[in-house]
Motif scaffolding. Structure first.
Motif, PDB file in Angstrom:
ATOM      1  N   ARG A   8     -60.441   2.093 -10.378  1.00 32.68           N
ATOM      2  CA  ARG A   8     -60.106   0.661 -10.422  1.00 32.68           C
ATOM      3  C   ARG A   8     -58.595   0.455 -10.510  1.00 32.68           C
ATOM      4  O   ARG A   8     -58.035  -0.426  -9.860  1.00 32.68           O
ATOM      5  N   ALA A   9     -57.923   1.280 -11.314  1.00 37.60           N
ATOM      6  CA  ALA A   9     -56.465   1.179 -11.434  1.00 37.60           C
ATOM      7  C   ALA A   9     -55.788   1.503 -10.104  1.00 37.60           C
ATOM      8  O   ALA A   9     -54.850   0.802  -9.695  1.00 37.60           O
ATOM      9  N   LEU A  10     -56.262   2.555  -9.431  1.00 34.23           N
ATOM     10  CA  LEU A  10     -55.685   2.908  -8.130  1.00 34.23           C
ATOM     11  C   LEU A  10     -55.916   1.795  -7.113  1.00 34.23           C
ATOM     12  O   LEU A  10     -55.019   1.466  -6.324  1.00 34.23           O
ATOM     13  N   ALA A  11     -57.117   1.200  -7.129  1.00 36.57           N
ATOM     14  CA  ALA A  11     -57.412   0.093  -6.206  1.00 36.57           C
ATOM     15  C   ALA A  11     -56.519  -1.108  -6.512  1.00 36.57           C
ATOM     16  O   ALA A  11     -56.010  -1.759  -5.589  1.00 36.57           O
ATOM     17  N   HIS A  47     -49.771   1.708   3.760  1.00 40.59           N
ATOM     18  CA  HIS A  47     -50.384   2.613   2.799  1.00 40.59           C
ATOM     19  C   HIS A  47     -51.410   1.937   1.889  1.00 40.59           C
ATOM     20  O   HIS A  47     -52.292   2.626   1.370  1.00 40.59           O
ATOM     21  N   ALA A  48     -51.319   0.633   1.699  1.00 39.46           N
ATOM     22  CA  ALA A  48     -52.273  -0.054   0.815  1.00 39.46           C
ATOM     23  C   ALA A  48     -53.721   0.174   1.259  1.00 39.46           C
ATOM     24  O   ALA A  48     -54.559   0.589   0.436  1.00 39.46           O
ATOM     25  N   PRO A  49     -54.069  -0.037   2.527  1.00 41.50           N
ATOM     26  CA  PRO A  49     -55.456   0.215   2.927  1.00 41.50           C
ATOM     27  C   PRO A  49     -55.834   1.694   2.867  1.00 41.50           C
ATOM     28  O   PRO A  49     -56.990   2.028   2.596  1.00 41.50           O
ATOM     29  N   ALA A  50     -54.868   2.576   3.088  1.00 38.85           N
ATOM     30  CA  ALA A  50     -55.161   4.013   2.997  1.00 38.85           C
ATOM     31  C   ALA A  50     -55.543   4.379   1.560  1.00 38.85           C
ATOM     32  O   ALA A  50     -56.480   5.162   1.339  1.00 38.85           O
ATOM     33  N   ILE A  51     -54.841   3.811   0.595  1.00 36.62           N
ATOM     34  CA  ILE A  51     -55.158   4.086  -0.815  1.00 36.62           C
ATOM     35  C   ILE A  51     -56.545   3.542  -1.147  1.00 36.62           C
ATOM     36  O   ILE A  51     -57.347   4.220  -1.798  1.00 36.62           O
ATOM     37  N   LEU A  52     -56.843   2.338  -0.685  1.00 35.99           N
ATOM     38  CA  LEU A  52     -58.177   1.770  -0.916  1.00 35.99           C
ATOM     39  C   LEU A  52     -59.255   2.648  -0.283  1.00 35.99           C
ATOM     40  O   LEU A  52     -60.311   2.878  -0.882  1.00 35.99           O
ATOM     41  N   ALA A  53     -58.992   3.145   0.914  1.00 28.68           N
ATOM     42  CA  ALA A  53     -59.966   4.016   1.589  1.00 28.68           C
ATOM     43  C   ALA A  53     -60.167   5.307   0.805  1.00 28.68           C
ATOM     44  O   ALA A  53     -61.306   5.762   0.637  1.00 28.68           O
ATOM     45  N   ALA A  71     -54.532  12.298  -4.071  1.00 27.91           N
ATOM     46  CA  ALA A  71     -53.879  11.809  -2.854  1.00 27.91           C
ATOM     47  C   ALA A  71     -53.433  10.358  -3.027  1.00 27.91           C
ATOM     48  O   ALA A  71     -52.302  10.011  -2.688  1.00 27.91           O
ATOM     49  N   ALA A  72     -54.317   9.517  -3.563  1.00 25.16           N
ATOM     50  CA  ALA A  72     -53.968   8.107  -3.783  1.00 25.16           C
ATOM     51  C   ALA A  72     -52.808   7.987  -4.764  1.00 25.16           C
ATOM     52  O   ALA A  72     -51.884   7.190  -4.558  1.00 25.16           O
ATOM     53  N   GLY A  73     -52.836   8.794  -5.816  1.00 28.04           N
ATOM     54  CA  GLY A  73     -51.750   8.763  -6.792  1.00 28.04           C
ATOM     55  C   GLY A  73     -50.421   9.182  -6.197  1.00 28.04           C
ATOM     56  O   GLY A  73     -49.380   8.577  -6.486  1.00 28.04           O
ATOM     57  N   LEU A  74     -50.438  10.206  -5.353  1.00 28.28           N
ATOM     58  CA  LEU A  74     -49.207  10.622  -4.684  1.00 28.28           C
ATOM     59  C   LEU A  74     -48.687   9.542  -3.743  1.00 28.28           C
ATOM     60  O   LEU A  74     -47.472   9.322  -3.653  1.00 28.28           O
ATOM     61  N   LEU A  75     -49.599   8.876  -3.034  1.00 26.52           N
ATOM     62  CA  LEU A  75     -49.163   7.781  -2.160  1.00 26.52           C
ATOM     63  C   LEU A  75     -48.522   6.667  -2.978  1.00 26.52           C
ATOM     64  O   LEU A  75     -47.481   6.110  -2.586  1.00 26.52           O
ATOM     65  N   ILE A  76     -49.113   6.329  -4.113  1.00 31.72           N
ATOM     66  CA  ILE A  76     -48.545   5.277  -4.960  1.00 31.72           C
ATOM     67  C   ILE A  76     -47.181   5.696  -5.490  1.00 31.72           C
ATOM     68  O   ILE A  76     -46.220   4.916  -5.441  1.00 31.72           O
ATOM     69  N   LEU A  77     -47.083   6.924  -5.997  1.00 34.30           N
ATOM     70  CA  LEU A  77     -45.793   7.416  -6.480  1.00 34.30           C
ATOM     71  C   LEU A  77     -44.755   7.386  -5.366  1.00 34.30           C
ATOM     72  O   LEU A  77     -43.616   6.949  -5.565  1.00 34.30           O
TER      73      LEU A  77
END
Length: 127
Positions: A8-11, A47-53, A71-77
């Motif tokens: 949920r936090a990543l989303a 990158h936002a939709p990629a993280i959601l995916a 992977a999502a965390g690395l994209l956010i960082l």
């Protein structure tokens, strides 16, 4: 399919990236020569939709959940460092910190690489 607190936090952070991408796009449209803001906006919006995916794939066991979260965390960082540096350079005329953008770029590439692994490594049954 149930999302964990981390999912949920990543989303939520992915949605924040989308919101900031729209805001930076609007700002760049009104600031002459704000090419760096345009680049930051594009990175956020791509990158936002990629993280959601990634979050969704992990939660649905279509990818290894742990790898999808990393992977999502690395994209956010990477977005924080890369886009943050571009925005700070535009508005404050100095970098976020030395090498912030390149470190962010490597984190983004690392996120995509871990995403590949998460997609290729079979998900655990019952996870």
């Amino acid at each position: 399919m149930r999302l964990s607190g981390l999912d949920r936090a990543l989303a939520a952070l992915a949605c924040l990236a989308g919101l900031l991408g729209v805001a930076l796009s609007a700002a760049a449209a009104h600031i002459p020569g704000a090419d760096s803001l345009k680049t930051a906006a594009q990175f956020l919006l791509f990158h936002a939709p990629a993280i959601l995916a990634l979050v969704g794939f992990g939660a649905a066991s279509l990818a290894r959940a742990g790898l999808a979260r990393v992977a999502a965390g690395l994209l956010i960082l990477g977005l924080i460092l890369f886009c943050g540096d571009l925005a700070v350079r535009t508005w404050l005329q100095h970098p976020l910190f030395p090498m912030a953008a390149p470190i962010g770029g490597f984190a983004l590439m690392g996120g995509w690489l871990v995403g590949i692994l998460g997609a290729l490594v079979p998900a655990r049954r019952g996870a």
